[in-house]
Design a protein around this motif. Structure first.
Motif, mmCIF file in Angstrom:
data_model
loop_
_atom_site.group_PDB
_atom_site.id
_atom_site.type_symbol
_atom_site.label_atom_id
_atom_site.label_comp_id
_atom_site.label_asym_id
_atom_site.label_seq_id
_atom_site.Cartn_x
_atom_site.Cartn_y
_atom_site.Cartn_z
ATOM 1 N N GLU A 434 0.833 -1.205 0.000
ATOM 2 C CA GLU A 434 0.000 0.000 0.000
ATOM 3 C C GLU A 434 0.864 1.250 0.000
ATOM 4 O O GLU A 434 0.615 2.202 -0.758
ATOM 5 C CB GLU A 434 -0.940 -0.002 1.215
ATOM 6 C CG GLU A 434 -1.934 1.150 1.204
ATOM 7 C CD GLU A 434 -2.927 1.064 2.348
ATOM 8 O OE1 GLU A 434 -3.431 2.121 2.764
ATOM 9 O OE2 GLU A 434 -3.196 -0.058 2.832
ATOM 10 N N GLU A 435 1.900 1.269 0.843
ATOM 11 C CA GLU A 435 2.794 2.415 0.871
ATOM 12 C C GLU A 435 3.624 2.495 -0.414
ATOM 13 O O GLU A 435 3.955 3.588 -0.872
ATOM 14 C CB GLU A 435 3.711 2.353 2.087
ATOM 15 C CG GLU A 435 3.026 2.738 3.386
ATOM 16 C CD GLU A 435 4.022 2.947 4.518
ATOM 17 O OE1 GLU A 435 5.237 2.736 4.305
ATOM 18 O OE2 GLU A 435 3.590 3.329 5.615
ATOM 19 N N LEU A 436 3.964 1.345 -0.987
ATOM 20 C CA LEU A 436 4.700 1.344 -2.248
ATOM 21 C C LEU A 436 3.905 2.070 -3.333
ATOM 22 O O LEU A 436 4.452 2.868 -4.106
ATOM 23 C CB LEU A 436 5.009 -0.087 -2.692
ATOM 24 C CG LEU A 436 5.648 -0.259 -4.079
ATOM 25 C CD1 LEU A 436 6.951 0.521 -4.184
ATOM 26 C CD2 LEU A 436 5.876 -1.730 -4.391
ATOM 27 N N LYS A 437 2.604 1.817 -3.386
ATOM 28 C CA LYS A 437 1.760 2.504 -4.365
ATOM 29 C C LYS A 437 1.741 4.004 -4.094
ATOM 30 O O LYS A 437 1.804 4.824 -5.028
ATOM 31 C CB LYS A 437 0.335 1.947 -4.292
ATOM 32 C CG LYS A 437 -0.648 2.610 -5.270
ATOM 33 C CD LYS A 437 -0.227 2.372 -6.701
ATOM 34 C CE LYS A 437 -1.290 2.805 -7.709
ATOM 35 N NZ LYS A 437 -1.546 4.247 -7.687
ATOM 36 N N ALA A 438 1.708 4.399 -2.827
ATOM 37 C CA ALA A 438 1.734 5.818 -2.481
ATOM 38 C C ALA A 438 3.051 6.456 -2.909
ATOM 39 O O ALA A 438 3.078 7.606 -3.377
ATOM 40 C CB ALA A 438 1.523 5.993 -0.977
ATOM 41 N N VAL A 439 4.157 5.722 -2.760
ATOM 42 C CA VAL A 439 5.456 6.222 -3.188
ATOM 43 C C VAL A 439 5.503 6.381 -4.699
ATOM 44 O O VAL A 439 5.991 7.392 -5.227
ATOM 45 C CB VAL A 439 6.582 5.286 -2.704
ATOM 46 C CG1 VAL A 439 7.911 5.672 -3.348
ATOM 47 C CG2 VAL A 439 6.704 5.327 -1.191
ATOM 48 N N GLU A 440 4.993 5.384 -5.404
ATOM 49 C CA GLU A 440 4.970 5.450 -6.871
ATOM 50 C C GLU A 440 4.186 6.678 -7.343
ATOM 51 O O GLU A 440 4.603 7.386 -8.265
ATOM 52 C CB GLU A 440 4.355 4.176 -7.438
ATOM 53 C CG GLU A 440 4.444 4.066 -8.947
ATOM 54 C CD GLU A 440 3.948 2.726 -9.465
ATOM 55 O OE1 GLU A 440 4.077 2.486 -10.673
ATOM 56 O OE2 GLU A 440 3.428 1.922 -8.664
ATOM 57 N N ASP A 441 3.064 6.945 -6.710
ATOM 58 C CA ASP A 441 2.260 8.120 -7.059
ATOM 59 C C ASP A 441 3.025 9.411 -6.756
ATOM 60 O O ASP A 441 2.951 10.382 -7.519
ATOM 61 C CB ASP A 441 0.935 8.105 -6.287
ATOM 62 C CG ASP A 441 0.004 6.993 -6.736
ATOM 63 O OD1 ASP A 441 0.217 6.449 -7.843
ATOM 64 O OD2 ASP A 441 -0.935 6.659 -5.986
ATOM 65 N N ALA A 442 3.758 9.418 -5.637
ATOM 66 C CA ALA A 442 4.531 10.606 -5.269
ATOM 67 C C ALA A 442 5.638 10.876 -6.288
ATOM 68 O O ALA A 442 5.909 12.033 -6.638
ATOM 69 C CB ALA A 442 5.124 10.429 -3.870
ATOM 70 N N VAL A 443 6.295 9.810 -6.767
ATOM 71 C CA VAL A 443 7.326 9.957 -7.790
ATOM 72 C C VAL A 443 6.710 10.531 -9.071
ATOM 73 O O VAL A 443 7.289 11.411 -9.725
ATOM 74 C CB VAL A 443 8.012 8.609 -8.070
ATOM 75 C CG1 VAL A 443 8.919 8.703 -9.293
ATOM 76 C CG2 VAL A 443 8.814 8.150 -6.850
ATOM 77 N N HIS A 444 5.532 10.038 -9.421
ATOM 78 C CA HIS A 444 4.831 10.522 -10.619
ATOM 79 C C HIS A 444 4.559 12.026 -10.495
ATOM 80 O O HIS A 444 4.809 12.795 -11.437
ATOM 81 C CB HIS A 444 3.529 9.742 -10.779
ATOM 82 C CG HIS A 444 2.801 10.027 -12.058
ATOM 83 N ND1 HIS A 444 3.238 9.566 -13.281
ATOM 84 C CD2 HIS A 444 1.678 10.737 -12.304
ATOM 85 C CE1 HIS A 444 2.405 9.976 -14.224
ATOM 86 N NE2 HIS A 444 1.452 10.691 -13.667
ATOM 87 N N ARG A 445 4.087 12.442 -9.339
ATOM 88 C CA ARG A 445 3.805 13.872 -9.139
ATOM 89 C C ARG A 445 5.099 14.698 -9.182
ATOM 90 O O ARG A 445 5.120 15.809 -9.712
ATOM 91 C CB ARG A 445 3.086 14.091 -7.802
ATOM 92 C CG ARG A 445 1.667 13.536 -7.764
ATOM 93 C CD ARG A 445 0.916 14.007 -6.521
ATOM 94 N NE ARG A 445 1.541 13.599 -5.267
ATOM 95 C CZ ARG A 445 1.317 12.437 -4.657
ATOM 96 N NH1 ARG A 445 0.472 11.550 -5.195
ATOM 97 N NH2 ARG A 445 1.919 12.142 -3.512
ATOM 98 N N LEU A 446 6.172 14.146 -8.607
ATOM 99 C CA LEU A 446 7.456 14.840 -8.609
ATOM 100 C C LEU A 446 7.943 15.076 -10.032
ATOM 101 O O LEU A 446 8.403 16.179 -10.374
ATOM 102 C CB LEU A 446 8.484 14.030 -7.818
ATOM 103 C CG LEU A 446 9.946 14.489 -7.902
ATOM 104 C CD1 LEU A 446 10.103 15.922 -7.431
ATOM 105 C CD2 LEU A 446 10.841 13.549 -7.101
#
Length: 511
Positions: A434-446
């Motif tokens: 679940e946190e991995l998906k949140a990290v992936e989304d954060a990288v996308h936004r970055l």
């Protein structure tokens, strides 16, 4: 059944199972192309490779090696094991491997330092030949009078500089990416490092000539050793940033530069924005050219260094700039005064030099091993590392917004950066899927945040699998299509590192 035959069958079973998994679970990341070898053709290719390179350690098919050569514990992109790992010693060996790959239509993936973070050396699902270049690490010749050096592509930049130091040669190779990086991998990803603010990146003139094996087995040498030439295309730069998709680099001639005395200093700031804003004024000052490195470590990173257990004396936990100032004693003193005054103008709370050379080395080592410190200080967490780069004037906005975004989503992180050239790295921690998906989304936004500021999706890590979806948005459809045309002309069978660098057309249509 004999052991070697059993190992080959095992490798085929692993590749087949992974292909099925990718087809069912990860259909958007890999599209197995029907012309690639499978089954008995892979087995035949492996047998021919063993005949071509008869050394008992040259051709490897044990499952653990196939897995480790096709994945990284610090990369979270889809992976597949290779069908076989081959360890050449010469350019001629690489030619033999490529000829076998072409005969049996097997993808070829180069591998050396294994420091890449964007899935550059992951295997292809149908079964790939991994060319492990790490054994091709010889320094062939040092031309002290011309300040250049020829080496094999598997040589590590640290080993090159250590060899020069050991021989008492007052020269060095200034590109300094992550520890363990090799010259071939540095060329493939278009790397840089902490010295980029003074010496530039891999796309500068540090690689004078490249010897590479093309997909048809041809060996090319891009130019001679002259410091400059206006003869024809700059073919050397065609391979820089190509990520092994156009040719396998086997030998390189590097330009060296004189060693200049340096002093290391650090300054603490109340906020990242104030620290990064100070950098702009420092760089455009008359003393700016005397800054060899300007590195940012945010408060979380300083805390991690203290907690990791690698240092004897803890640092202040504040947003910090590390400086490496070069020149003689008078120039260092003059530059330090300007840097200190400008840092104070932007709210710096302290400015101090390393007291000894040993302390300076320790400070810089702590910066270079930021990933290890981040992981060691957060037991039980895994770490996704990504990088972007923007014009220096836009960096304060990017860093501030990124830290705010990560905090709002309750994501642990540390930030380090080569802020002298607008490049920074976010090291984002997570537990569980679940946190991995949140990290992936954060990288996308970055990434999109950086592109909106006229930046790039990657300053030095390269594209690989992880960043290729952003290439059309960054470079434009016309530029990406030109890249594809060059790739197709040189590698019409798409054998060299397929699935990397070039955006999937279906992703572009979806966008």
């Amino acid at each position: 059944m004999p052991g070697p035959q059993l190992a080959i069958i095992y490798s085929i079973v692993i590749v087949g199972s992974t292909e099925l998994l990718d087809a069912q679970v990860l259909p958007k990341k890999h599209e197995a192309q029907p012309h690639y070898a499978a089954g008995h053709r892979i087995s035949s290719a492996i047998e021919e490779l063993k005949r071509a390179l008869p050394d008992s350690k040259a051709v490897v098919t044990d499952p653990e090696s196939l897995k480790t050569h096709g994945s990284s514990e610090h990369s979270y992109h889809p992976v597949s094991p290779h069908a076989v790992v081959v360890r050449p010693k010469t350019t001629e060996d690489v030619v033999k491997i490529v000829n076998v790959a072409r005969k049996y239509q097997m993808p070829v993936v180069p591998y050396s330092g294994a420091t890449s973070l964007e899935g550059h050396f992951s295997g292809y699902p149908t079964g790939s030949i991994c060319i492990d270049m790490s054994g091709m690490d010889r320094i062939i010749k040092i031309n002290v009078e011309d300040a250049d050096l020829t080496c094999q592509a598997g040589a590590r930049w640290e080993d090159i500089n250590q060899a020069l130091k050991h021989q008492g040669i007052p020269l060095f190779f200034p590109l300094d990416p992550g520890p363990g990086a090799t010259i071939g991998g540095m060329i493939g990803t278009g790397c840089s490092g902490t010295n980029a603010v003074r010496y530039g990146t891999a796309r500068s003139e540090w690689f004078l000539s490249i010897t590479a094996v093309l997909p048809d087995g041809t060996v090319v040498k891009t130019r001679r050793r002259a410091r400059k030439s206006s003869a024809g295309f700059d073919i050397t730069k065609l391979f820089i940033g190509a990520e092994g998709t156009l040719g396998i680099v086997t030998e390189v001639t590097l330009r060296l530069t004189p060693l200049v005395p340096t002093k290391v200093a650090m300054a603490q700031f109340p906020s990242v924005q104030q620290a990064v804003s100070a950098v702009q004024d420092i760089l455009i000052s008359p003393q700016g050219p005397h800054l060899q490195c300007i590195e940012l470590l945010d408060d979380n990173m300083m805390h991690a260094i203290n907690d990791a257990g690698f240092i004897d004396h803890p640092y202040p936990v504040s947003d910090t700039l590390f400086f490496k100032i070069q020149g003689d004693q008078a120039m260092v003193k003059q530059t330090a005064k300007v840097v200190k005054d400008l840092a104070k103008k932007h709210g710096s709370t302290s400015f101090q030099f390393a007291a000894t050379d040993a302390e300076a080395d320790e400070m810089w080592t702590n910066r270079k091993y930021a990933l290890m410190s981040t992981i060691a200080a957060n037991p039980g967490y895994r770490c996704w590392t990504t990088d972007v780069c923007v014009p220096v004037s836009r960096l304060p906005e990017l860093v501030q917004e990124t830290k705010k975004d990560l905090a709002e989503h309750d994501l642990r992180s540390t930030i380090v950066g080569h802020v002298g050239d607008g490049n920074f790295h976010a090291l984002i921690l997570f537990k569980g899927e679940e946190e991995l998906k949140a990290v992936e989304d954060a990288v996308h936004r970055l990434v999109h945040r950086a592109l909106a500021l006229d930046g790039t999706c990657t300053g030095e890590h390269g594209v690989g699998v992880g960043k290729k979806e952003y290439l059309a948005e960054e470079l434009g459809e016309g530029t990406v299509e030109l890249m594809r045309k060059i790739k197709h002309t040189i590698d019409p069978m798409n054998l060299f590192n397929p699935g990397k660098l070039y955006p999937d057309k279906k992703d572009e249509k979806r966008k």
